[in-house]
Motif scaffolding. Structure first.
Motif, PDB file in Angstrom:
ATOM      1  N   LYS A 109      48.957 -12.860  37.176  1.00 55.82           N
ATOM      2  CA  LYS A 109      47.552 -12.796  36.788  1.00 55.82           C
ATOM      3  C   LYS A 109      46.764 -13.989  37.318  1.00 55.82           C
ATOM      4  CE  LYS A 109      48.368 -10.299  32.446  1.00 55.82           C
ATOM      5  NZ  LYS A 109      48.273 -10.380  30.956  1.00 55.82           N
ATOM      6  N   ARG A 110      47.441 -15.089  37.506  1.00 56.42           N
ATOM      7  CA  ARG A 110      46.785 -16.315  37.969  1.00 56.42           C
ATOM      8  C   ARG A 110      46.785 -16.433  39.489  1.00 56.42           C
ATOM      9  NH1 ARG A 110      48.428 -20.991  33.497  1.00 56.42           N
ATOM     10  NH2 ARG A 110      48.041 -19.701  31.649  1.00 56.42           N
ATOM     11  N   GLY A 111      47.228 -15.392  40.163  1.00 57.79           N
ATOM     12  CA  GLY A 111      47.131 -15.348  41.618  1.00 57.79           C
ATOM     13  C   GLY A 111      48.389 -15.678  42.380  1.00 57.79           C
ATOM     14  N   PHE A 112      49.479 -16.009  41.710  1.00 53.94           N
ATOM     15  CA  PHE A 112      50.733 -16.332  42.402  1.00 53.94           C
ATOM     16  C   PHE A 112      51.462 -15.060  42.834  1.00 53.94           C
ATOM     17  CE2 PHE A 112      49.848 -20.204  40.086  1.00 53.94           C
ATOM     18  CZ  PHE A 112      50.315 -21.215  40.910  1.00 53.94           C
ATOM     19  N   ARG A 113      52.232 -15.206  43.888  1.00 53.33           N
ATOM     20  CA  ARG A 113      53.113 -14.118  44.311  1.00 53.33           C
ATOM     21  C   ARG A 113      54.455 -14.304  43.608  1.00 53.33           C
ATOM     22  NH1 ARG A 113      53.218 -14.050  50.747  1.00 53.33           N
ATOM     23  NH2 ARG A 113      54.502 -12.214  50.251  1.00 53.33           N
ATOM     24  N   VAL A 114      54.951 -13.268  43.004  1.00 57.55           N
ATOM     25  CA  VAL A 114      56.201 -13.340  42.245  1.00 57.55           C
ATOM     26  C   VAL A 114      57.331 -12.728  43.066  1.00 57.55           C
ATOM     27  CG1 VAL A 114      57.397 -12.619  40.149  1.00 57.55           C
ATOM     28  CG2 VAL A 114      54.994 -13.305  40.041  1.00 57.55           C
ATOM     29  N   GLY A 115      58.432 -13.483  43.146  1.00 56.27           N
ATOM     30  CA  GLY A 115      59.613 -13.000  43.862  1.00 56.27           C
ATOM     31  C   GLY A 115      60.635 -12.446  42.902  1.00 56.27           C
ATOM     32  N   ASP A 116      61.792 -13.092  42.810  1.00 55.07           N
ATOM     33  CA  ASP A 116      62.863 -12.640  41.922  1.00 55.07           C
ATOM     34  C   ASP A 116      62.557 -13.037  40.483  1.00 55.07           C
ATOM     35  OD1 ASP A 116      64.178 -11.708  44.145  1.00 55.07           O
ATOM     36  OD2 ASP A 116      65.356 -13.555  44.408  1.00 55.07           O
ATOM     37  N   VAL A 117      62.930 -12.174  39.560  1.00 56.37           N
ATOM     38  CA  VAL A 117      62.783 -12.435  38.121  1.00 56.37           C
ATOM     39  C   VAL A 117      64.114 -12.133  37.465  1.00 56.37           C
ATOM     40  CG1 VAL A 117      61.571 -11.851  35.994  1.00 56.37           C
ATOM     41  CG2 VAL A 117      60.333 -11.836  38.175  1.00 56.37           C
ATOM     42  N   GLY A 118      64.668 -13.078  36.731  1.00 58.20           N
ATOM     43  CA  GLY A 118      65.973 -12.842  36.102  1.00 58.20           C
ATOM     44  C   GLY A 118      66.518 -14.100  35.454  1.00 58.20           C
ATOM     45  N   ASN A 119      67.849 -14.141  35.347  1.00 59.49           N
ATOM     46  CA  ASN A 119      68.522 -15.276  34.728  1.00 59.49           C
ATOM     47  C   ASN A 119      68.762 -16.395  35.743  1.00 59.49           C
ATOM     48  OD1 ASN A 119      68.700 -13.976  32.206  1.00 59.49           O
ATOM     49  ND2 ASN A 119      70.564 -12.897  32.847  1.00 59.49           N
ATOM     50  N   ALA A 120      68.820 -17.610  35.261  1.00 59.48           N
ATOM     51  CA  ALA A 120      69.058 -18.764  36.129  1.00 59.48           C
ATOM     52  C   ALA A 120      70.514 -18.797  36.589  1.00 59.48           C
ATOM     53  CB  ALA A 120      68.726 -20.047  35.371  1.00 59.48           C
ATOM     54  N   PRO A 121      70.804 -19.381  37.743  1.00 56.86           N
ATOM     55  CA  PRO A 121      72.190 -19.514  38.212  1.00 56.86           C
ATOM     56  C   PRO A 121      72.995 -20.415  37.283  1.00 56.86           C
ATOM     57  CG  PRO A 121      70.698 -20.779  39.600  1.00 56.86           C
ATOM     58  CD  PRO A 121      69.842 -19.964  38.690  1.00 56.86           C
TER      59      PRO A 121
END
Length: 206
Positions: A109-121
């Motif tokens: 919503k703030r204009g960023f492009r979102v890549g992967d979404v999930g759990n941290a390594p």
């Protein structure tokens, strides 16, 4: 002296040689006094003639002082990418489910492009105690990471030398309570993009 006159007591009348010794002693004291006065006067003259050199040296040292640096009249342009140019991978290192997706939606919503979404390594999973960690390539330390950092000011920033690509990670930690207010984040972004005066080189006046 003989006859009826006799000398009694342990004191004898002084003779003229004693007076000469007194005069010699007084003369010696006078000579010492004169020599002392002459020596003192000589020292005063030396100080008088050498004091000017010292004063001029001190004055020269005082004049040869660095002047404070002044701001350059021409502001330096700062190249800061816009949020639309920053790809963010949102990763959750906490036990709270759904946190990564919710944060990713807000960043979009703030204009960023979102890549992967999930759990941290594994290296970060359940190991981030603060609000979060921002990770990116070495080149992102003065470009994309500050832009992303405007959304989460309390996050730690790290670089990865072997990282491929320009995307950056936002790893959510246990201390995460949400992104910064949008108005505050926008103000930080504006300050990053504003021109900044560069200090001029320090000069010495001698």
């Amino acid at each position: 002296m003989g006859g009826q006159y006799k000398i009694t007591g342990d004191k004898y009348p002084r003779m003229r040689p004693a007076r000469r010794r007194g005069r010699l002693a007084a003369l010696g004291v006078a000579c010492a006094t004169v020599l002392g006065v002459l020596g003192w006067g000589t020292l005063q003259l030396i100080d008088l003639f050498t004091g000017g050199d010292k004063a001029s040296a001190v004055g020269a040292a005082a004049d040869c002082r660095p002047t404070p640096a002044k701001a350059n009249a021409t502001p330096a342009a700062v190249a800061v990418p816009k949020p639309a140019q920053v790809t963010v991978n949102v990763l959750n290192a906490t036990t709270r489910s759904g946190l990564a997706q919710k944060t990713a939606d807000e960043l979009k919503k703030r204009g960023f492009r979102v890549g992967d979404v999930g759990n941290a390594p594994k290296e970060y999973d359940k190991k981030v105690k603060g609000a979060g960690v921002l990770v990116g390539p070495a080149a992102s330390l003065k470009s994309t990471l500050p832009v992303l950092g405007s959304q989460l000011p309390g996050a730690e920033r790290r670089t990865d030398a072997v990282r491929e690509g320009a995307a950056v990670d936002l790893i959510i930690g246990d201390g995460f309570k949400g992104l910064a207010k949008r108005a505050d984040a926008d103000a930080t972004l504006a300050s990053l993009a504003a021109p900044r005066p560069t200090p001029a080189a320090e000069k010495k006046s001698c």
